[in-house]
Structures are given as structure tokens and as C-alpha cells.
Scaffold this active site. Structure first.
Site, short mmCIF file in Angstrom:
data_model
loop_
_atom_site.label_atom_id
_atom_site.label_comp_id
_atom_site.label_asym_id
_atom_site.label_seq_id
_atom_site.Cartn_x
_atom_site.Cartn_y
_atom_site.Cartn_z
N ASP A 73 0.84 -1.21 0.00
CA ASP A 73 0.00 0.00 0.00
C ASP A 73 0.88 1.26 0.00
OD1 ASP A 73 0.89 -0.16 2.59
OD2 ASP A 73 -1.06 0.20 3.53
N SER A 74 2.20 1.08 0.07
CA SER A 74 3.12 2.21 -0.13
C SER A 74 2.87 2.83 -1.51
CB SER A 74 4.58 1.74 -0.01
OG SER A 74 4.82 0.62 -0.84
N ASP B 85 -1.19 -6.07 -0.38
CA ASP B 85 -1.47 -5.46 0.92
C ASP B 85 -2.96 -5.18 1.09
OD1 ASP B 85 0.40 -4.98 2.90
OD2 ASP B 85 1.18 -3.15 1.95
N LYS C 288 -1.27 -9.37 2.71
CA LYS C 288 -0.52 -8.95 3.89
C LYS C 288 -1.37 -7.97 4.68
CE LYS C 288 3.16 -5.99 3.72
NZ LYS C 288 2.63 -4.85 4.50
N GLU D 117 -1.31 -5.48 8.49
CA GLU D 117 -0.48 -4.94 9.57
C GLU D 117 -1.09 -5.23 10.93
OE1 GLU D 117 0.39 -0.77 8.95
OE2 GLU D 117 1.19 -1.15 6.93
N GLU E 149 9.33 -4.41 10.21
CA GLU E 149 9.71 -3.11 9.63
C GLU E 149 10.24 -2.17 10.70
OE1 GLU E 149 6.89 -1.13 7.03
OE2 GLU E 149 8.18 0.66 6.92
O1 KIV Z 1 3.54 -1.13 1.63
C1 KIV Z 1 4.70 -1.57 1.57
O2 KIV Z 1 5.46 -1.31 0.63
C2 KIV Z 1 5.15 -2.40 2.68
C3 KIV Z 1 6.61 -2.72 2.73
C4 KIV Z 1 7.33 -1.52 3.20
C5 KIV Z 1 6.90 -3.90 3.58
O3 KIV Z 1 4.38 -2.79 3.50
#
Ligand code: KIV
Length: 269
Positions: A49-50, A88, A118, A120, A187
Site C-alpha cells: 500500500d506504499s 497489501d 498482507k 499490519e 519493519e
Molecule cells: O507497503 C509496503 O510497501 C510495505 C513494505 C514496506 C513492507 O508494506
């Protein structure tokens, strides 16, 4: 009929059994063409989600909608053949209840064709991770610095500087592993804590600004390529694509203005 053996994608269980073995290589990608390059070298690709910050100029990942993750997830699946694709779950799509998390994660799996999601959060997400994995959705967990909670954490701060906080992080790692996560991202975590967690849990740890002792590493592709305007201190740059693009665009602009556009004859004749 093709005589070539089909290329099989790496699966979540295949990542899971790499604990303590050859280090797991991973990068983010949000885009079919870059994903095709990364696919030749990475065990898994994260559609992180970055992308909200990297691709869409958002200030944090909090505003990223589920539909955007699905659009980029589809592009990355289309561009790749080999790596496990992990998408994510964005903020607000899974925290409320295991049932809501399942509904949204199932949508991500069905619509993108990815092999895992994924999310969090540590101990607080244990019930949800169990609910999803028991119903066929492989889950990668993410603990330590969790950017979706940056408003509560007071920014993007390295975790574990204070040794008194270590037991809580260790508990997070233990709970997500016991709940069935096939791997966990650590992280922004001090090195000795990340190394300690790696030694304590039976699933692979994937470090980002954590420790070389982790079972694998992940970086945001644009950060390591030198394309992001700002990168965290821990990121090693393996390229300087920002400067390369600037140079190419400036040269193009100059040639257009000088009416010296190469290839002009073939193009316009
Ligand atoms: O969103 C992302 O890119 C991430 C990585 C930094 C692990 O969660």
C-alpha cells in the site's frame, strides 16, 4: 499443445519452509512492466500500500482504497509468471472484524489472482489471521513499524529502541506465527530485537530496516532504484534512476526545441 513445462508460481507454503534457509528475496512492485523484471529475481513481490505514497503522491498509506490495491494487484499478476504475489490489505479493509477482513481479502484474491495478502498488526490481528488462513487465504503479517498506524505511533519511528518494549514485539511475532501467518515483515525495528525475533519464531521474518539476520529482505523498488524523492536512512540505493530520467527528459526537451528530434526522418516521411 505446448511442449514446454508450465512455470509454476512460488506459493506461500514454499516461502514458509524457507525459514532459516537461503535468504528470501523480495521487492515491492505496483506495475506490470517493472514487476516482469523483478519477477526474474524475487521469491515474492509485494503490491504494497506504499503505492499510495510512491505512485499517487499521498502523504501516508492511510488514504489508500481497496479498489486501488486491486487495480495494481491485477497489473502485477499480469506482468509476472514466477514469484508469489502478495497484495497489501489497505487501512480500513480488515481491522473491524475477521468476517469483514475475509470478505475484502477474498475479493483481492479473486479479482487480482494473487497468492496471498498482507496485513499490519501483531497480537491484535491474531484472530483475524487465523480466520483467514483457516478459510484458504494465506496471510503475511507485518509488525514493528506499521505505517497504517503512524497517527497512533506519532510518525514513522524505529521500534524497540527501548528494551522494555521488546516483550510486546516478541509477543506480536509469536501470536501471528501461531495464528497461521506464513511469514512476517519486521519493519523499522532495532537490529538486536529483529535478530532475536527471527530466532524465536518458526516462520520466516522479512526485514525492512530491521536486521540482516532476518530470513529475507524487502525494499520498496522505487527507493532502492533512487526514484523516490525521499528515502528512509536504511535504504541502500542500487541505482540512480531519478537522475537518469531527469537527464533523458532534459535531452529530449532540448532536441524537441532545436527541432533535432532524432528519428524525425523515418517518423515523418
Ligand atoms: O507497503 C509496503 O510497501 C510495505 C513494505 C514496506 C513492507 O508494506
Amino acid at each position: 499443445m505446448s511442449t514446454e513445462a508450465p512455470i509454476r508460481r512460488i506459493t506461500a507454503p514454499q516461502i514458509r519452509v524457507r525459514k532459516g534457509g537461503e535468504p528470501i528475496v523480495s521487492l515491492t512492485s505496483y506495475h506490470a512492466h517493472t514487476a516482469a523484471i523483478v519477477d526474474r529475481h524475487a521469491d515474492f513481490i509485494l503490491v504494497g500500500d506504499s503505492l499510495g505514497m510512491v505512485m499517487h503522491g499521498m502523504e501516508s498509506t492511510v488514504g489508500v482504497p481497496l479498489d486501488l490495491m486491486i487495480i495494481h494487484g491485477k497489473a502485477v499478476v499480469r506482468g509476472t509468471k514466477r514469484a508469489l504475489i502478495v497484495v497489501d490489505m489497505p487501512f480500513g479493509s480488515y481491522e473491524e472484524s475477521p468476517a469483514i477482513a475475509f470478505r475484502n481479502a477474498a475479493r483481492v484474491m479473486k479479482e487480482t489472482g494473487c497468492g496471498a495478502v498482507k496485513l499490519e498488526g501483531g497480537a491484535r490481528m491474531g484472530e483475524t489471521i487465523r480466520f483467514l488462513t483457516e478459510r484458504g487465504i494465506p496471510v503475511m503479517a507485518h509488525i514493528g513499524l506499521t505505517p497504517q498506524s503512524s497517527h497512533v505511533m506519532g510518525g514513522f519511528r524505529t521500534q524497540g529502541r527501548d528494551e522494555e518494549s521488546w516483550p510486546a514485539h516478541e509477543e506480536d511475532a509469536r501470536v501471528v506465527a501461531e495464528a497461521g501467518a506464513f511469514a512476517v515483515v519486521l519493519e523499522g525495528m532495532v537490529e538486536p530485537l529483529a535478530a532475536r525475533i527471527t530466532g524465536q519464531i518458526p516462520i520466516p521474518t522479512i526485514g525492512i530496516g530491521a536486521s540482516a539476520e532476518c530470513d529475507g529482505q524487502i525494499l520498496v523498488l522505487e527507493d532502492m532504484l533512487g526514484l523516490s524523492p525521499w528515502t528512509p536512512k536504511f535504504v541502500k540505493r542500487y541505482g540512480d534512476l531519478g537522475a537518469e530520467i531527469e537527464k533523458a527528459v532534459a535531452q529530449y526537451a532540448q532536441e524537441v526545441k532545436a527541432r533535432a528530434f532524432p528519428g524525425e526522418e523515418q517518423v515523418y516521411r
